[in-house]
Scaffold this motif. Sequence first.
Motif, PDB file in Angstrom:
ATOM      1  N   GLY A  55     -23.887  20.144  67.020  1.00  0.00           N
ATOM      2  CA  GLY A  55     -23.180  21.144  66.234  1.00  0.00           C
ATOM      3  C   GLY A  55     -24.038  21.830  65.193  1.00  0.00           C
ATOM      4  N   GLY A  56     -25.197  21.260  64.860  1.00  0.00           N
ATOM      5  CA  GLY A  56     -26.043  21.854  63.851  1.00  0.00           C
ATOM      6  C   GLY A  56     -25.549  21.630  62.442  1.00  0.00           C
ATOM      7  N   ASP A  57     -24.517  20.811  62.261  1.00  0.00           N
ATOM      8  CA  ASP A  57     -23.949  20.549  60.942  1.00  0.00           C
ATOM      9  C   ASP A  57     -23.752  19.050  60.729  1.00  0.00           C
ATOM     10  OD1 ASP A  57     -21.984  20.121  62.774  1.00  0.00           O
ATOM     11  OD2 ASP A  57     -20.741  21.812  62.191  1.00  0.00           O
ATOM     12  N   GLY A  58     -24.611  18.254  61.389  1.00  0.00           N
ATOM     13  CA  GLY A  58     -24.495  16.809  61.293  1.00  0.00           C
ATOM     14  C   GLY A  58     -23.519  16.217  62.281  1.00  0.00           C
ATOM     15  N   LEU A  59     -22.998  17.049  63.207  1.00  0.00           N
ATOM     16  CA  LEU A  59     -22.046  16.586  64.213  1.00  0.00           C
ATOM     17  C   LEU A  59     -22.604  16.771  65.616  1.00  0.00           C
ATOM     18  CD1 LEU A  59     -18.603  18.108  63.086  1.00  0.00           C
ATOM     19  CD2 LEU A  59     -19.555  15.891  62.499  1.00  0.00           C
ATOM     20  N   VAL A  60     -22.097  15.957  66.536  1.00  0.00           N
ATOM     21  CA  VAL A  60     -22.187  16.254  67.959  1.00  0.00           C
ATOM     22  C   VAL A  60     -20.758  16.332  68.470  1.00  0.00           C
ATOM     23  CG1 VAL A  60     -24.457  15.216  68.336  1.00  0.00           C
ATOM     24  CG2 VAL A  60     -22.402  13.794  68.539  1.00  0.00           C
ATOM     25  N   TYR A  61     -20.522  17.116  69.509  1.00  0.00           N
ATOM     26  CA  TYR A  61     -19.152  17.285  69.978  1.00  0.00           C
ATOM     27  C   TYR A  61     -19.128  17.494  71.489  1.00  0.00           C
ATOM     28  CZ  TYR A  61     -20.007  22.340  70.366  1.00  0.00           C
ATOM     29  OH  TYR A  61     -20.494  23.565  70.716  1.00  0.00           O
ATOM     30  N   LYS A  62     -17.954  17.273  72.055  1.00  0.00           N
ATOM     31  CA  LYS A  62     -17.736  17.455  73.492  1.00  0.00           C
ATOM     32  C   LYS A  62     -16.287  17.876  73.698  1.00  0.00           C
ATOM     33  CE  LYS A  62     -17.646  13.789  76.240  1.00  0.00           C
ATOM     34  NZ  LYS A  62     -18.090  12.710  77.162  1.00  0.00           N
ATOM     35  N   VAL A  63     -16.067  18.912  74.483  1.00  0.00           N
ATOM     36  CA  VAL A  63     -14.715  19.379  74.795  1.00  0.00           C
ATOM     37  C   VAL A  63     -14.190  18.578  75.983  1.00  0.00           C
ATOM     38  CG1 VAL A  63     -13.291  21.333  75.511  1.00  0.00           C
ATOM     39  CG2 VAL A  63     -15.178  21.686  73.885  1.00  0.00           C
ATOM     40  N   LEU A  64     -13.091  17.864  75.791  1.00  0.00           N
ATOM     41  CA  LEU A  64     -12.478  17.091  76.867  1.00  0.00           C
ATOM     42  C   LEU A  64     -11.509  17.933  77.686  1.00  0.00           C
ATOM     43  CD1 LEU A  64     -11.687  13.689  75.097  1.00  0.00           C
ATOM     44  CD2 LEU A  64     -13.700  14.318  76.453  1.00  0.00           C
ATOM     45  N   GLU A  65     -10.803  18.830  77.012  1.00  0.00           N
ATOM     46  CA  GLU A  65      -9.863  19.713  77.694  1.00  0.00           C
ATOM     47  C   GLU A  65      -9.832  21.055  76.984  1.00  0.00           C
ATOM     48  OE1 GLU A  65      -5.106  20.023  78.782  1.00  0.00           O
ATOM     49  OE2 GLU A  65      -6.053  18.051  78.629  1.00  0.00           O
ATOM     50  N   GLU A  66     -10.049  22.115  77.733  1.00  0.00           N
ATOM     51  CA  GLU A  66     -10.046  23.451  77.150  1.00  0.00           C
ATOM     52  C   GLU A  66      -8.648  23.825  76.663  1.00  0.00           C
ATOM     53  OE1 GLU A  66     -12.600  25.341  76.654  1.00  0.00           O
ATOM     54  OE2 GLU A  66     -14.164  24.405  77.877  1.00  0.00           O
ATOM     55  N   GLY A  67      -8.583  24.537  75.551  1.00  0.00           N
ATOM     56  CA  GLY A  67      -7.304  25.025  75.055  1.00  0.00           C
ATOM     57  C   GLY A  67      -6.967  26.376  75.652  1.00  0.00           C
ATOM     58  N   GLN A  68      -5.687  26.609  75.883  1.00  0.00           N
ATOM     59  CA  GLN A  68      -5.226  27.877  76.447  1.00  0.00           C
ATOM     60  C   GLN A  68      -4.584  28.777  75.397  1.00  0.00           C
ATOM     61  OE1 GLN A  68      -5.995  28.527  79.653  1.00  0.00           O
ATOM     62  NE2 GLN A  68      -6.998  26.511  79.570  1.00  0.00           N
ATOM     63  N   GLY A  69      -4.494  28.302  74.152  1.00  0.00           N
ATOM     64  CA  GLY A  69      -3.825  29.070  73.119  1.00  0.00           C
ATOM     65  C   GLY A  69      -2.317  28.873  73.161  1.00  0.00           C
ATOM     66  N   ASP A  70      -1.631  29.585  72.297  1.00  0.00           N
ATOM     67  CA  ASP A  70      -0.171  29.503  72.190  1.00  0.00           C
ATOM     68  C   ASP A  70       0.406  30.865  72.569  1.00  0.00           C
ATOM     69  OD1 ASP A  70       2.491  29.325  71.427  1.00  0.00           O
ATOM     70  OD2 ASP A  70       2.065  28.225  69.572  1.00  0.00           O
ATOM     71  N   SER A  71       0.840  31.004  73.811  1.00  0.00           N
ATOM     72  CA  SER A  71       1.330  32.297  74.294  1.00  0.00           C
ATOM     73  C   SER A  71       2.639  32.694  73.622  1.00  0.00           C
ATOM     74  CB  SER A  71       1.509  32.261  75.815  1.00  0.00           C
ATOM     75  OG  SER A  71       2.461  31.274  76.186  1.00  0.00           O
ATOM     76  N   ALA A  72       3.446  31.718  73.209  1.00  0.00           N
ATOM     77  CA  ALA A  72       4.717  32.034  72.561  1.00  0.00           C
ATOM     78  C   ALA A  72       4.494  32.762  71.238  1.00  0.00           C
ATOM     79  CB  ALA A  72       5.529  30.756  72.340  1.00  0.00           C
ATOM     80  N   LYS A  73       3.423  32.402  70.512  1.00  0.00           N
ATOM     81  CA  LYS A  73       3.104  33.034  69.231  1.00  0.00           C
ATOM     82  C   LYS A  73       2.037  34.121  69.370  1.00  0.00           C
ATOM     83  CE  LYS A  73       4.101  29.034  66.254  1.00  0.00           C
ATOM     84  NZ  LYS A  73       3.506  28.101  65.258  1.00  0.00           N
ATOM     85  N   GLY A  74       1.454  34.251  70.566  1.00  0.00           N
ATOM     86  CA  GLY A  74       0.380  35.212  70.747  1.00  0.00           C
ATOM     87  C   GLY A  74      -0.894  34.808  70.031  1.00  0.00           C
ATOM     88  N   ILE A  75      -1.128  33.508  69.924  1.00  0.00           N
ATOM     89  CA  ILE A  75      -2.310  32.986  69.229  1.00  0.00           C
ATOM     90  C   ILE A  75      -3.274  32.405  70.260  1.00  0.00           C
ATOM     91  CG2 ILE A  75      -3.139  31.212  67.622  1.00  0.00           C
ATOM     92  CD1 ILE A  75      -0.535  31.555  66.081  1.00  0.00           C
ATOM     93  N   PHE A  76      -4.425  33.041  70.407  1.00  0.00           N
ATOM     94  CA  PHE A  76      -5.412  32.612  71.398  1.00  0.00           C
ATOM     95  C   PHE A  76      -6.805  32.425  70.802  1.00  0.00           C
ATOM     96  CE2 PHE A  76      -2.125  35.113  73.535  1.00  0.00           C
ATOM     97  CZ  PHE A  76      -1.664  34.207  74.478  1.00  0.00           C
ATOM     98  N   ASP A  77      -6.968  32.734  69.522  1.00  0.00           N
ATOM     99  CA  ASP A  77      -8.280  32.645  68.884  1.00  0.00           C
ATOM    100  C   ASP A  77      -8.525  31.250  68.329  1.00  0.00           C
ATOM    101  OD1 ASP A  77      -9.211  35.431  69.114  1.00  0.00           O
ATOM    102  OD2 ASP A  77      -7.509  35.877  67.810  1.00  0.00           O
ATOM    103  N   LYS A  78      -9.794  30.991  68.019  1.00  0.00           N
ATOM    104  CA  LYS A  78     -10.165  29.740  67.381  1.00  0.00           C
ATOM    105  C   LYS A  78      -9.641  29.706  65.939  1.00  0.00           C
ATOM    106  CE  LYS A  78     -14.354  29.029  70.119  1.00  0.00           C
ATOM    107  NZ  LYS A  78     -15.834  28.830  70.084  1.00  0.00           N
ATOM    108  N   VAL A  79      -9.579  28.509  65.401  1.00  0.00           N
ATOM    109  CA  VAL A  79      -9.070  28.330  64.039  1.00  0.00           C
ATOM    110  C   VAL A  79      -9.869  29.160  63.042  1.00  0.00           C
ATOM    111  CG1 VAL A  79      -8.742  26.637  62.183  1.00  0.00           C
ATOM    112  CG2 VAL A  79      -8.192  26.017  64.556  1.00  0.00           C
ATOM    113  N   ASN A  80     -11.198  29.223  63.219  1.00  0.00           N
ATOM    114  CA  ASN A  80     -12.041  29.917  62.249  1.00  0.00           C
ATOM    115  C   ASN A  80     -11.878  31.434  62.276  1.00  0.00           C
ATOM    116  OD1 ASN A  80     -13.454  30.649  64.575  1.00  0.00           O
ATOM    117  ND2 ASN A  80     -15.145  29.239  64.190  1.00  0.00           N
ATOM    118  N   HIS A  81     -11.077  31.959  63.219  1.00  0.00           N
ATOM    119  CA  HIS A  81     -10.825  33.399  63.291  1.00  0.00           C
ATOM    120  C   HIS A  81      -9.867  33.850  62.182  1.00  0.00           C
ATOM    121  CE1 HIS A  81      -9.780  37.337  65.061  1.00  0.00           C
ATOM    122  NE2 HIS A  81      -8.523  37.013  64.837  1.00  0.00           N
TER     123      HIS A  81
END
Length: 222
Positions: A55-81
């Motif tokens: 991660g370049g910030d003292g972390l390592v990470y691995k995605v176990l399952e991709e997120g599809q977003g929340d279609s009911a709310k129209g939210i598909f961006d990452k949290v940092n957006h």
Amino acid sequence: ASSSRRAALAGGAAAAAWLGRPALALRDPAEAPVEAREPFTFEELLSAEDGWRTGGDGLVYKVLEEGQGDSAKGIFDKVNHFKPNPFVTVEFVIWGSDGRGIASTYARRRPYLFQAGVKGEVQDEPMAVMDMVVGETRLFACDAETAFRRKGFGVDLPSSQEAFLFEVTLLSLQPYELGGSGAAVGARAESGGGALGSGRRSVGGGGLSGARAHLLISPLVP
């Protein structure tokens, strides 16, 4: 002490009955141990090739399952957006390097609600929850130096551990609405840091898929 505990339980049950809600049982963490896993070292994760990324910030990470977003709310961006930083609800498990479980929302039987990226905890690092999409499940790990005198999801990380491993599923995201409902969500998050949810029930709609996606029933805190 036992009489005080009985009195507290009785008072909680009476208050819950008055509000027309089921009483919440007070749980001792010892009654719901977190499932252990194989011991590990941070160096082992750094050298692994099975999907782990630095991660370049003292972390390592691995995605176990991709997120599809929340279609009911129209939210598909990452949290940092989202600015100001949004409120998110997650399920998580934390393990120490000796393999013993430290904390888990599954053991507590309720998801965790908080405002992302504002407390300087381990999950607020750029490649942790801030980089996730609703419905995603991610592993991330840090060494003892990164975790020194810090918390993870409100939990004190013990100095006896050489590294920490987190498994996190992002259940939902609520944008911060200035002067609107976001302020109410924020008050609930700051008052209790928890959300009353459905545990491991899978989502049948709303744009989330997979056995590891979960449905948030209510944002109320006890």
